[in-house]
Write a protein that holds these residues in place. Sequence first.
Motif: not given
Length: 158
Positions: A40-50, A71-73
């Motif tokens: 959960v700490q690394w997957i995906g772009p930095r701008r998104l919370e996992n 934006d909550g999306s």
Amino acid sequence: MTNPVTIDAVPGTSYADITREFDAPVEALFGAHADPELFVQWIGPRRLENTITAWDFRTGGGYRFEQRDADGSVYAFRGMFHTIRENEIIIQTFEFEGWPDGVSIDVIRFEALPGGRSRLVDHGVFESIETMDAFLKEGMTDGLEQGYERLDELLARG
């Protein structure tokens, strides 16, 4: 400096080969894929919370995680773990819930390299050329690059 991601996606095909080296042993690299608290700490772009919503890391298990933007999306992903061999291979499906039926199957291999380094090799096969093209168009490349940079940072912290 971070190691480069190589994405080989041949136009007109429904598969992509992703290769990336890491300055960490294969056990740490595999562990960052296996442990939901690390994943959960690394997957995906930095701008998104996992957020992990389901995690059963075993052959025959499954997973689901969500990514939330400022934006909550919410963008949700799920799949099944078909085969897991520790420090060697993960064979899994991957599906973005926003594109139902757009599933891929990924064969992710973990290779030990000299000097305590490792390599990840992911062969992803999509159900159609159009689905693969859509994933590439919607930012798969940026998400992979940023995610692997975050993974580098996590592995460097030990």
